[in-house]
Write a protein that holds these residues in place. Structure first.
Motif, PDB file in Angstrom:
ATOM      1  N   ALA A  71       8.051   9.049   7.911  1.00  0.00           N
ATOM      2  CA  ALA A  71       6.993   7.672   7.990  1.00  0.00           C
ATOM      3  C   ALA A  71       7.357   6.197   8.635  1.00  0.00           C
ATOM      4  O   ALA A  71       8.296   6.252   8.104  1.00  0.00           O
ATOM      5  CB  ALA A  71       5.672   7.353   6.721  1.00  0.00           C
ATOM      6  N   SER A  92       2.811  13.775   0.452  1.00  0.00           N
ATOM      7  CA  SER A  92       2.712  14.885   0.070  1.00  0.00           C
ATOM      8  C   SER A  92       3.597  16.425   0.383  1.00  0.00           C
ATOM      9  O   SER A  92       4.177  17.153  -0.060  1.00  0.00           O
ATOM     10  CB  SER A  92       1.082  15.089  -0.588  1.00  0.00           C
ATOM     11  OG  SER A  92       1.134  16.282  -1.053  1.00  0.00           O
ATOM     12  N   LYS A 104       1.060  -1.198  -0.348  1.00  0.00           N
ATOM     13  CA  LYS A 104      -0.098   0.545   0.124  1.00  0.00           C
ATOM     14  C   LYS A 104       1.068   1.186   0.168  1.00  0.00           C
ATOM     15  O   LYS A 104       0.469   2.198  -0.457  1.00  0.00           O
ATOM     16  CB  LYS A 104      -1.471   0.014   1.029  1.00  0.00           C
ATOM     17  CG  LYS A 104      -2.031  -0.992   1.312  1.00  0.00           C
ATOM     18  CD  LYS A 104      -2.993  -1.365   1.622  1.00  0.00           C
ATOM     19  CE  LYS A 104      -4.074  -1.945   2.265  1.00  0.00           C
ATOM     20  NZ  LYS A 104      -4.677  -2.326   3.336  1.00  0.00           N
ATOM     21  N   ALA A 105       2.021   1.154   0.886  1.00  0.00           N
ATOM     22  CA  ALA A 105       2.892   2.424   1.086  1.00  0.00           C
ATOM     23  C   ALA A 105       3.237   2.342  -0.181  1.00  0.00           C
ATOM     24  O   ALA A 105       3.426   3.500  -0.726  1.00  0.00           O
ATOM     25  CB  ALA A 105       3.806   2.320   2.306  1.00  0.00           C
ATOM     26  N   ILE A 150       1.564   2.838   8.839  1.00  0.00           N
ATOM     27  CA  ILE A 150       0.789   3.230   8.015  1.00  0.00           C
ATOM     28  C   ILE A 150       1.470   4.643   7.112  1.00  0.00           C
ATOM     29  O   ILE A 150       1.126   5.478   8.149  1.00  0.00           O
ATOM     30  CB  ILE A 150      -0.607   2.693   8.510  1.00  0.00           C
ATOM     31  CG1 ILE A 150      -1.643   1.951   9.193  1.00  0.00           C
ATOM     32  CG2 ILE A 150      -1.408   3.866   7.720  1.00  0.00           C
ATOM     33  CD1 ILE A 150      -2.537   1.493   9.161  1.00  0.00           C
ATOM     34  N   VAL A 151       1.414   4.815   5.969  1.00  0.00           N
ATOM     35  CA  VAL A 151       1.461   5.735   5.518  1.00  0.00           C
ATOM     36  C   VAL A 151       0.279   6.610   4.894  1.00  0.00           C
ATOM     37  O   VAL A 151       0.012   5.973   3.690  1.00  0.00           O
ATOM     38  CB  VAL A 151       2.816   4.983   4.289  1.00  0.00           C
ATOM     39  CG1 VAL A 151       2.894   6.015   3.578  1.00  0.00           C
ATOM     40  CG2 VAL A 151       3.864   4.666   5.019  1.00  0.00           C
ATOM     41  N   ASN A 152       0.438   7.436   5.575  1.00  0.00           N
ATOM     42  CA  ASN A 152      -0.109   8.385   4.805  1.00  0.00           C
ATOM     43  C   ASN A 152       0.559   9.715   3.488  1.00  0.00           C
ATOM     44  O   ASN A 152       1.056  10.205   3.439  1.00  0.00           O
ATOM     45  CB  ASN A 152      -0.559   9.917   6.049  1.00  0.00           C
ATOM     46  CG  ASN A 152      -1.892  10.472   6.123  1.00  0.00           C
ATOM     47  OD1 ASN A 152      -1.817  11.369   5.089  1.00  0.00           O
ATOM     48  ND2 ASN A 152      -2.545  10.102   6.503  1.00  0.00           N
ATOM     49  N   LYS A 153      -0.837   9.310   2.177  1.00  0.00           N
ATOM     50  CA  LYS A 153      -0.326   9.649   1.709  1.00  0.00           C
ATOM     51  C   LYS A 153      -0.544  11.232   1.833  1.00  0.00           C
ATOM     52  O   LYS A 153       0.563  12.164   0.922  1.00  0.00           O
ATOM     53  CB  LYS A 153      -1.611   9.687   0.461  1.00  0.00           C
ATOM     54  CG  LYS A 153      -1.561  10.813  -1.288  1.00  0.00           C
ATOM     55  CD  LYS A 153      -2.098  10.109  -2.084  1.00  0.00           C
ATOM     56  CE  LYS A 153      -2.197  10.649  -3.615  1.00  0.00           C
ATOM     57  NZ  LYS A 153      -3.242   9.950  -4.387  1.00  0.00           N
ATOM     58  N   ILE A 154      -1.344  11.797   2.097  1.00  0.00           N
ATOM     59  CA  ILE A 154      -1.086  13.710   2.943  1.00  0.00           C
ATOM     60  C   ILE A 154      -0.055  13.555   3.168  1.00  0.00           C
ATOM     61  O   ILE A 154       0.204  14.654   2.426  1.00  0.00           O
ATOM     62  CB  ILE A 154      -2.509  14.006   3.455  1.00  0.00           C
ATOM     63  CG1 ILE A 154      -4.124  14.151   2.331  1.00  0.00           C
ATOM     64  CG2 ILE A 154      -2.437  15.897   3.991  1.00  0.00           C
ATOM     65  CD1 ILE A 154      -5.047  14.032   2.940  1.00  0.00           C
ATOM     66  N   ASP A 155       0.486  13.748   4.322  1.00  0.00           N
ATOM     67  CA  ASP A 155       2.094  13.622   5.346  1.00  0.00           C
ATOM     68  C   ASP A 155       2.792  13.102   4.298  1.00  0.00           C
ATOM     69  O   ASP A 155       3.542  14.404   3.789  1.00  0.00           O
ATOM     70  CB  ASP A 155       1.971  12.521   5.973  1.00  0.00           C
ATOM     71  CG  ASP A 155       0.714  12.386   7.745  1.00  0.00           C
ATOM     72  OD1 ASP A 155      -0.078  14.392   7.469  1.00  0.00           O
ATOM     73  OD2 ASP A 155       0.258  12.210   8.341  1.00  0.00           O
ATOM     74  N   VAL A 207       0.822   4.697  -2.601  1.00  0.00           N
ATOM     75  CA  VAL A 207       0.874   5.667  -2.522  1.00  0.00           C
ATOM     76  C   VAL A 207       2.018   6.480  -3.303  1.00  0.00           C
ATOM     77  O   VAL A 207       2.441   7.796  -3.249  1.00  0.00           O
ATOM     78  CB  VAL A 207       0.427   5.998  -1.240  1.00  0.00           C
ATOM     79  CG1 VAL A 207       1.119   7.288  -0.551  1.00  0.00           C
ATOM     80  CG2 VAL A 207      -0.755   5.283  -0.441  1.00  0.00           C
TER      81      VAL A 207
END
Length: 83
Positions: free
Chosen positions: A65, A75, A19-20, A68-73, A23
């Motif tokens: 990160a 970005s 998933k990461a 769970i890698v957050n796309k917004i963070d 992203v």
């Protein structure tokens, strides 16, 4: 300006890593960075360091990160600088 380098530390058979990586591939289209993938299982040191944290994402050598890698963070980090 030099091209940014994003490194993902991961291992095979890791759904969070998959998933990461998806992203990061999506973000790479917008931010045009070099993406490096490192399999932690190729090194005892990396396995010991990141084994429970993967995936771990670094931007230009700075850990930004893990898990769970957050796309917004990510970005925001790419847009504003990793520091």
């Amino acid at each position: 300006m030099p091209r940014r380098v994003v490194t993902i530390y991961s291992r095979k058979r890791c759904p969070l890593c998959d998933k990461a990586k998806a992203v990061l591939l999506e973000l790479r289209e917008e931010y045009h960075f070099t993406l490096e993938e490192v399999d932690i299982e190729t090194s005892d040191e990396l396995t010991e360091r990141y084994g429970l944290m993967i995936p771990v994402v670094h931007i230009d050598g700075e850990e930004v990160a893990y898990g769970i890698v957050n796309k917004i963070d990510i970005s925001n980090r790419l847009q504003n600088g990793a520091k």
